[in-house]
Motif scaffolding. Sequence first.
Motif, PDB file in Angstrom:
ATOM      1  N   UNK A  31       0.776  -1.138   0.112  1.00 21.77           N
ATOM      2  CA  UNK A  31       0.010  -0.159  -0.066  1.00 21.77           C
ATOM      3  C   UNK A  31       0.923   1.269   0.018  1.00 21.77           C
ATOM      4  N   UNK A  32       0.595   2.253  -0.694  1.00 25.94           N
ATOM      5  CA  UNK A  32       1.281   3.453  -0.955  1.00 25.94           C
ATOM      6  C   UNK A  32       1.242   4.212   0.638  1.00 25.94           C
ATOM      7  N   UNK A  33       2.379   4.622   0.761  1.00 18.84           N
ATOM      8  CA  UNK A  33       2.526   5.531   2.210  1.00 18.84           C
ATOM      9  C   UNK A  33       3.534   6.741   1.609  1.00 18.84           C
ATOM     10  N   UNK A  34       3.288   7.720   1.824  1.00 18.39           N
ATOM     11  CA  UNK A  34       4.255   8.970   1.767  1.00 18.39           C
ATOM     12  C   UNK A  34       4.468   9.663   2.799  1.00 18.39           C
ATOM     13  N   UNK A  35       5.979  10.229   2.679  1.00 18.18           N
ATOM     14  CA  UNK A  35       6.277  11.013   3.779  1.00 18.18           C
ATOM     15  C   UNK A  35       6.462  12.583   3.015  1.00 18.18           C
ATOM     16  N   UNK A  36       5.990  13.637   3.451  1.00 18.26           N
ATOM     17  CA  UNK A  36       6.285  14.674   2.389  1.00 18.26           C
ATOM     18  C   UNK A  36       6.645  15.792   3.823  1.00 18.26           C
ATOM     19  N   UNK A  37       7.779  16.640   3.066  1.00 21.59           N
ATOM     20  CA  UNK A  37       8.158  17.521   3.713  1.00 21.59           C
ATOM     21  C   UNK A  37       7.983  18.889   2.866  1.00 21.59           C
ATOM     22  N   UNK A  38       7.484  20.041   3.642  1.00 20.57           N
ATOM     23  CA  UNK A  38       7.473  21.365   2.879  1.00 20.57           C
ATOM     24  C   UNK A  38       8.112  22.302   3.729  1.00 20.57           C
ATOM     25  N   UNK A  39       8.259  23.459   2.983  1.00 24.82           N
ATOM     26  CA  UNK A  39       8.969  24.908   3.375  1.00 24.82           C
ATOM     27  C   UNK A  39       8.892  25.703   2.291  1.00 24.82           C
ATOM     28  N   UNK A  40       8.783  26.983   2.696  1.00 29.28           N
ATOM     29  CA  UNK A  40       8.824  28.020   1.663  1.00 29.28           C
ATOM     30  C   UNK A  40      10.017  28.077   0.881  1.00 29.28           C
ATOM     31  N   UNK A  41       9.837  28.372  -0.475  1.00 31.16           N
ATOM     32  CA  UNK A  41      10.988  28.192  -1.447  1.00 31.16           C
ATOM     33  C   UNK A  41      12.522  28.678  -0.924  1.00 31.16           C
ATOM     34  N   UNK A  42      12.538  30.023  -0.257  1.00 27.37           N
ATOM     35  CA  UNK A  42      13.684  30.558  -0.041  1.00 27.37           C
ATOM     36  C   UNK A  42      13.650  30.457   1.514  1.00 27.37           C
ATOM     37  N   UNK A  43      13.321  29.544   2.135  1.00 27.75           N
ATOM     38  CA  UNK A  43      13.273  29.472   3.521  1.00 27.75           C
ATOM     39  C   UNK A  43      14.835  29.263   4.133  1.00 27.75           C
ATOM     40  N   UNK A  44      15.413  29.824   4.737  1.00 33.34           N
ATOM     41  CA  UNK A  44      16.901  29.793   5.267  1.00 33.34           C
ATOM     42  C   UNK A  44      17.132  29.134   6.755  1.00 33.34           C
ATOM     43  N   UNK A  45      15.917  28.529   7.355  1.00 33.49           N
ATOM     44  CA  UNK A  45      16.029  28.108   8.598  1.00 33.49           C
ATOM     45  C   UNK A  45      16.891  26.710   8.364  1.00 33.49           C
ATOM     46  N   UNK A  46      17.668  26.390   9.455  1.00 29.39           N
ATOM     47  CA  UNK A  46      18.377  25.157   9.447  1.00 29.39           C
ATOM     48  C   UNK A  46      17.583  23.793   9.377  1.00 29.39           C
ATOM     49  N   UNK A  47      16.149  24.104   9.560  1.00 29.97           N
ATOM     50  CA  UNK A  47      15.265  22.661   9.441  1.00 29.97           C
ATOM     51  C   UNK A  47      14.945  22.339   8.100  1.00 29.97           C
ATOM     52  N   UNK A  48      15.492  23.168   6.953  1.00 29.03           N
ATOM     53  CA  UNK A  48      15.141  22.850   5.698  1.00 29.03           C
ATOM     54  C   UNK A  48      15.973  21.909   5.304  1.00 29.03           C
ATOM     55  N   UNK A  49      17.287  21.884   5.363  1.00 31.01           N
ATOM     56  CA  UNK A  49      18.461  20.744   4.994  1.00 31.01           C
ATOM     57  C   UNK A  49      18.211  19.372   6.010  1.00 31.01           C
ATOM     58  N   UNK A  50      17.867  19.868   7.266  1.00 33.06           N
ATOM     59  CA  UNK A  50      17.627  18.681   8.219  1.00 33.06           C
ATOM     60  C   UNK A  50      16.563  17.823   7.534  1.00 33.06           C
ATOM     61  N   UNK A  51      15.435  18.489   7.063  1.00 33.41           N
ATOM     62  CA  UNK A  51      14.100  17.653   6.939  1.00 33.41           C
ATOM     63  C   UNK A  51      14.518  17.176   5.459  1.00 33.41           C
ATOM     64  N   UNK A  52      15.196  17.549   4.721  1.00 34.89           N
ATOM     65  CA  UNK A  52      15.478  16.938   3.363  1.00 34.89           C
ATOM     66  C   UNK A  52      16.412  15.883   3.472  1.00 34.89           C
ATOM     67  N   UNK A  53      17.500  15.760   4.259  1.00 36.55           N
ATOM     68  CA  UNK A  53      18.213  14.914   4.666  1.00 36.55           C
ATOM     69  C   UNK A  53      17.476  13.660   5.381  1.00 36.55           C
ATOM     70  N   UNK A  54      16.518  13.814   6.200  1.00 35.37           N
ATOM     71  CA  UNK A  54      15.916  13.061   6.658  1.00 35.37           C
ATOM     72  C   UNK A  54      14.970  12.276   5.852  1.00 35.37           C
ATOM     73  N   UNK A  55      14.496  12.947   5.138  1.00 36.22           N
ATOM     74  CA  UNK A  55      13.619  12.267   3.847  1.00 36.22           C
ATOM     75  C   UNK A  55      14.251  11.397   2.987  1.00 36.22           C
TER      76      UNK A  55
END
Length: 154
Positions: A125-149
């Motif tokens: 069965x299809x399961x998705x894990x989706x991350x989102x942020x504003x396009x030019x968001x500079x928060x450290x969470x962006x890279x952490x989230x993308x690496x997690x995914x």
Amino acid sequence: MSARTPLAILMTAAALGISPVQALIVPMPGWTPVAGNANEWVDDAGACLLREEKHGQAFPTFKTQDQARSFALKLQSKLSARKVREVVTQPVDRAGAWSILASYSYEESGVTYRISQLYLSDSGILRTVTGSSAEFEGSPCVNAMREFLRYLAD
């Protein structure tokens, strides 16, 4: 940026018939469940959002990278036909099985968001894990989230 802003962009995935089922484990410090929902997580600044969703549709387990790549190209074509831009898909290895990681931009209410979405087979069965942020968001969470995914979510 409020937690509602990235949440709005994840509504794109909801339009595909997604319904939350199981709890996502987010190993990043400072991330908390949204309103106590362990399927949605937001960083402490409210700049990034992760959501896990299980679809009712069948999704194959890819045993080879070539199988996953073939599906990734089909997915890229389907996503490109929707209201998203800059679509890139790629196979990713998850403990001997292959999954698909998609990345794209989506605009809503004049704001562009960057989406990273992992497509997994959960007992067929299809399961998705989706991350989102504003396009030019500079928060450290962006890279952490993308690496997690990219490397850890499964």
